[in-house]
Design a protein around this motif. Structure first.
Motif, short mmCIF file in Angstrom:
data_model
loop_
_atom_site.label_atom_id
_atom_site.label_comp_id
_atom_site.label_asym_id
_atom_site.label_seq_id
_atom_site.Cartn_x
_atom_site.Cartn_y
_atom_site.Cartn_z
N THR A 120 1.01 -1.16 0.09
CA THR A 120 0.37 0.22 0.21
C THR A 120 0.97 1.28 0.13
OG1 THR A 120 -1.81 -1.29 1.19
CG2 THR A 120 -1.88 1.12 1.23
N HIS A 165 -1.37 4.08 6.47
CA HIS A 165 -0.94 5.94 6.82
C HIS A 165 -0.93 7.13 7.10
CE1 HIS A 165 -2.82 6.39 2.40
NE2 HIS A 165 -3.34 5.31 2.89
N HIS A 214 -9.18 2.60 6.60
CA HIS A 214 -8.10 3.43 5.70
C HIS A 214 -7.16 3.71 6.09
CE1 HIS A 214 -6.44 2.28 2.15
NE2 HIS A 214 -5.68 3.73 1.84
N HIS A 281 -9.06 9.01 1.53
CA HIS A 281 -7.63 9.81 1.70
C HIS A 281 -7.64 11.06 3.25
CE1 HIS A 281 -6.44 6.60 -0.77
NE2 HIS A 281 -5.40 6.84 0.11
N HIS A 451 0.84 4.04 -3.68
CA HIS A 451 1.62 6.08 -2.35
C HIS A 451 2.63 5.43 -2.18
CE1 HIS A 451 -2.24 6.58 -0.76
NE2 HIS A 451 -2.85 5.72 -0.44
FE LIG Z 1 -4.43 4.80 0.53
#
Ligand SMILES: [Fe+2]
Length: 457
Positions: A120, A165, A214, A281, A451
């Motif tokens: 990811t 993240h 997420h 996001h 990403h």
């Molecule tokens: Fe993402």
């Protein structure tokens, strides 16, 4: 192939060739001040031992690295060779994904083990490089070779999961992240990753329902978890029934659970129930006078989960960048779109993260969901790099030139259908509409990545 029938690369691709750093063809002129390495990762192994991997989120990560300097570029491509990946190599069959046999899925469920695919994002912390996925812990990667060094719990701090993240707050000289543990109820661990000293678990909060989370919201005063009502169907997930997107049920009646955790007093979290929505996001977030603000790539529901990496894209609402605010004194929640363009993968200059900003860079859908260009939003004004119909860009990664919000190089992985190759396009953030100043080419199409991160040299 004609440009009028674009084929477009999807996440439903397996990498053709892995390789160490090798010289890439440069088209145009690379900026002399662009010195460093772009690391990206994404699901890149969609078939193993003759069996398709049903959902992109289950696929092993394929990393790319492109070193820039002296007007030249070298690129490398490698698979994240996690412990689970190596076990599968040894066994000669899938052991962990839903491509595995019922027996192997049962073994994995009983053992509680999984595969840290690192598919990811790439993340840097204290000079180390990691490949991340949201379901398990970090996988350490050698920055100079892309060799997989092994999985880590960051010194015993990560009990199970470490989301993809993490967000870095310059004013606190630390990154923050979270990880979800599924069970009778969901536990969400919050982590502090300081520039110096050990990683720490800030606190753990509990949510009644197991849901997919997420990304999260990081301001200079609070961490805000937004648990959207995409609820895990535990039996399906435990037994690996169906593809991953069918493990989550949209349950709007539950609303979105907001948990605001004060960074300096993490045991005094506040909870609110907001209307149901989905977001992938966070572009940026801030705190002003008891009100938390955030720019989120906002969706009315989680239908887009099923479309990720699928050639049979189901109908899902387009993304939109929404400015959201939550008043911690009253629980009042507001949001509105910043622009009518379908936008996701938002980023701001790293020096303004955690405080109000003016400029956002993002990926924008153009004529179709696969026809993706790059946009710069300055308050409400949009400036676009409108890619050709045969091109498809991805998330923009920003390389600051100064502290001015738009004074950045913008790097994005682009696939060109005409030649079926991928390149990194280099754009001037202040002149996005002029198109790339340079492109550096891989000799193959790279599976579309999610990403990346920039490491200056
Ligand atoms: Fe993402």
């Amino acid at each position: 192939m004609t440009a009028s029938v674009p084929r477009h690369l999807s996440l439903n691709q397996t990498v053709q060739r892995t390789h160490a750093f090798e010289t890439m063809r440069v088209e145009g002129t690379l900026p002399p001040d662009l010195c460093g390495t772009l690391f990206r990762t994404g699901p890149g192994v969609r078939e193993r031992f003759g069996r398709p991997i049903p959902h992109a989120f289950e696929a092993d990560g394929v990393m790319s690295a492109v070193r820039f300097g002296g007007g030249e570029a070298q690129g490398a491509v490698q698979i994240v060779r996690s412990q689970g990946y190596l076990e599968e190599e040894q066994a000669g069959r899938p052991l962990y994904s839903t491509a595995a046999s019922w027996l192997d899925r049962g073994r994995a469920a009983v053992s509680g083990r999984g595969k840290a695919t690192g598919n990811t994002t790439m993340w840097q912390w204290q000079g180390q490089l990691f490949a991340l996925m949201e379901g398990l812990g970090p996988v350490q990667i050698a920055a100079d070779t892309l060799d997989t060094l092994g999985e880590t719990d960051l010194g015993g701090v990560v009990p199970q999961a470490f989301s993809a993240h993490p967000h870095y707050l310059p004013q606190r000289k630390a990154a923050f992240n979270f990880g979800c543990r599924y069970g009778r109820e969901m536990q969400i661990d919050l982590f502090v990753l300081p520039d110096a000293g050990p990683a720490q678990r800030l606190t753990t909060v509990t949510v009644e329902h197991n849901s997919m989370v997420h990304d999260f919201v990081v301001t200079d005063t609070h961490l805000l978890l937004l648990v959207c009502p995409a609820q895990l169907q535990s039996v399906r997930a435990l037994l690996g029934i169906g593809s991953l997107d069918t493990w989550f049920r949209w349950a709007p009646e539950a609303g979105t659970i907001a948990i605001a955790v004060p960074i300096d007093d993490p045991d005094r979290a506040q909870r609110f129930t907001l209307p149901p929505f989905w977001f992938w996001h966070t572009g940026n977030a801030w705190s002003e006078d008891g009100v938390l603000g955030a720019d989120l790539s906002w969706y009315p529901d989680s239908a887009s989960l099923a479309g990720i990496g699928s050639d049979d894209r189901p109908t899902a609402a387009a993304p939109a960048l929404h400015r959201c605010s939550l008043d911690l004194r009253t629980g009042h929640w507001e949001h509105h779109p910043l622009h009518s363009l379908p936008i996701d993968f938002p980023h701001v200059h790293p020096s303004v993260f955690g405080r109000p900003h003016r400029t956002t860079f993002a990926a924008a859908q153009l004529s179709t969901p696969e026809h993706i260009g790059i946009v710069r939003l300055d308050d409400g004004d949009a400036t676009l790099w409108t890619v050709e119909a045969h091109e498809q860009a991805s998330e923009p990664v920003l390389v600051p030139r100064s502290d001015a919000e738009d004074d950045v190089w913008v790097l994005t992985l682009v696939h060109d259908d005409r030649v079926d190759r991928s390149c990194i396009a280099v754009l001037d953030g202040q002149h996005l509409d002029h198109g790339p100043v340079a492109r550096v080419w891989f000799d193959q199409p790279l599976p579309l990545t999610f990403h990346g991160t920039w490491k200056p040299s």
